[in-house]
Enzyme design. Structure first.
Site, short mmCIF file in Angstrom:
data_model
loop_
_atom_site.label_atom_id
_atom_site.label_comp_id
_atom_site.label_asym_id
_atom_site.label_seq_id
_atom_site.Cartn_x
_atom_site.Cartn_y
_atom_site.Cartn_z
N LYS A 85 0.73 -0.97 0.24
CA LYS A 85 -0.19 0.03 0.18
C LYS A 85 0.65 1.28 0.10
O LYS A 85 -0.39 2.60 -0.53
CB LYS A 85 -0.92 -0.19 1.43
N ASP A 86 2.33 0.98 0.42
CA ASP A 86 3.25 2.56 0.30
C ASP A 86 3.53 2.17 -1.33
O ASP A 86 4.62 3.75 -1.32
CB ASP A 86 3.89 2.10 1.20
N THR A 129 -7.00 8.26 13.16
CA THR A 129 -6.70 7.25 12.65
C THR A 129 -5.82 8.13 11.37
O THR A 129 -6.21 10.16 11.42
CB THR A 129 -7.70 7.15 11.21
N SER A 131 -5.86 7.99 7.70
CA SER A 131 -5.59 7.79 7.00
C SER A 131 -6.93 8.33 6.47
O SER A 131 -8.17 8.27 6.84
CB SER A 131 -6.06 6.37 6.23
N ARG A 133 -8.51 8.02 3.83
CA ARG A 133 -9.27 7.13 3.08
C ARG A 133 -10.43 6.33 4.41
O ARG A 133 -11.84 5.87 4.24
CB ARG A 133 -8.86 5.97 2.13
N ARG A 134 -9.64 5.67 5.11
CA ARG A 134 -10.45 6.14 6.65
C ARG A 134 -11.48 7.16 7.29
O ARG A 134 -12.70 6.26 7.44
CB ARG A 134 -9.74 5.03 7.35
N ARG A 151 -0.49 10.18 13.74
CA ARG A 151 0.97 8.72 13.43
C ARG A 151 2.08 8.59 14.01
O ARG A 151 1.32 8.96 15.18
CB ARG A 151 1.19 10.41 12.72
N ARG A 157 0.75 4.23 18.16
CA ARG A 157 -0.31 4.86 18.06
C ARG A 157 -1.26 4.10 19.46
O ARG A 157 -2.46 4.69 19.39
CB ARG A 157 -1.02 4.40 16.70
N CYS A 244 -2.03 9.72 -0.92
CA CYS A 244 -2.10 9.16 1.07
C CYS A 244 -2.96 10.45 0.34
O CYS A 244 -3.81 10.94 1.08
CB CYS A 244 -0.76 9.38 1.35
#
Length: 310
Positions: A85-86, A129, A131, A133-134, A151, A157, A244
């Site tokens: 995913k990176d 989060t 993200s 997307r999340r 982060r 986290r 991202c």
């Protein structure tokens, strides 16, 4: 005997998953009589250095891979283990993905202070989060929740859940499983609620395209079904020119016939108010990803992404 230098980020998760890959490659070498030894080289990436700003504000692509790829191009390392995913949709000239191992659980998960799942969290609960997307998908599902950026590595986290007032945090299941911390998970988030990031749960073993020795070794390590699924997701990401800084999710899987790929993709706004989602099937992964992206573009995805990018 060939010595292979393996590049990796220096986080606990990166070192763990790289170590697991090297162990499996060593087994392959023993089984096939290949004389080879491995050495790990830790490399700090831009994404590792900047921890006080959300990924969406850092911008750019390859935040966690660019320095590692440069080391490979410079001949300092021979291969690298990345979280898929990176990986940017387009690789630098001269580098290729030599293998995609069997995928870990691709789902996101929720970790809460008191064991309550997503539907049981109280109105106004604070969810952490990093993200877009999340946050997009969770706010679409539960617009009453508050989302705040968090982060850091997985362990930091998890600590912030206890120390910074969060009621819950969202993480990738795969990382927790690879670290042996699956018992911390409160609930898994199904793709119907939260589509994972492109390639989430999969690893990318990157190498130089002209290194035949490494290419031949990695070919023995490749998991074909995972490779096809991830290729469809990456085709989708590439067509949308995503990274991202935009809320994009996709998940593909091979159906029982072993040839047909089912791909679901989404594009949304960070606040979750707007979300476009479609599912398609096909047998050519990259073309399927592009076709699904085009379908969302026809529905307004490009305008939505341009709004997000500003």
């Amino acid at each position: 005997m060939r010595k292979l230098v393996v590049g990796t980020r220096q986080s606990a998760l990166a070192l763990t998953q790289t170590g697991q890959v090297v162990e499996l490659l060593q087994m392959i070498c023993r089984d096939f009589g290949i004389e080879c030894e491995f050495e790990l080289k830790k490399i700090v990436t831009k994404g590792d250095r900047i921890l006080d700003v959300t990924l969406s504000k850092v911008g750019g692509k390859g935040l966690f891979v660019k320095e590692i790829e440069q080391a490979m191009l410079d001949g300092e390392i021979d291969l690298a283990v990345h979280s898929m995913k990176d990986m940017p949709a387009v690789l630098p000239d001269g580098l290729v993905i030599g293998a995609v191992p069997l995928r870990e659980d691709p789902r996101d998960c929720l970790i809460t202070k008191d064991g309550r799942g997503l539907d049981e969290l109280p109105e106004g609960a604070l969810v952490g989060t990093s993200s877009l997307r999340r946050s997009c998908q969770i706010q679409h599902y539960r617009p009453d929740l508050r989302i705040e950026a968090v982060r850091g590595n997985i362990d930091s986290r998890l600590r912030k859940l206890e120390t910074e007032g969060f009621d819950a945090i969202m993480l990738a299941t795969a990382g927790l499983r690879r670290m042996g911390w699956e018992d911390r998970i409160t609930a898994f988030l199904p793709p119907e609620i939260c589509l994972p990031a492109v390639g989430q749960g999969a690893l990318s073993i990157e190498c130089r395209a002209d290194d035949k020795f490494v290419m031949d070794l990695l070919a023995r390590f490749n998991h074909r079904s995972t490779e096809l699924a991830v290729a469809a997701e990456r085709g989708f990401l590439g067509r949308l020119n995503g990274g991202c800084q935009v809320p994009i999710g996709a998940y593909a899987e091979l159906l029982e016939d072993g040839q047909t790929i089912r791909l679901t993709g989404m594009v949304g706004s960070p606040d979750g108010e707007k979300m476009l989602k479609e599912t398609m099937t096909g047998i050519e992964p990259e073309q399927l990803g592009i076709a699904l992206a085009n379908k969302l573009i026809d529905r307004g995805a490009a305008d939505l992404l341009n709004e997000v990018r500003g």
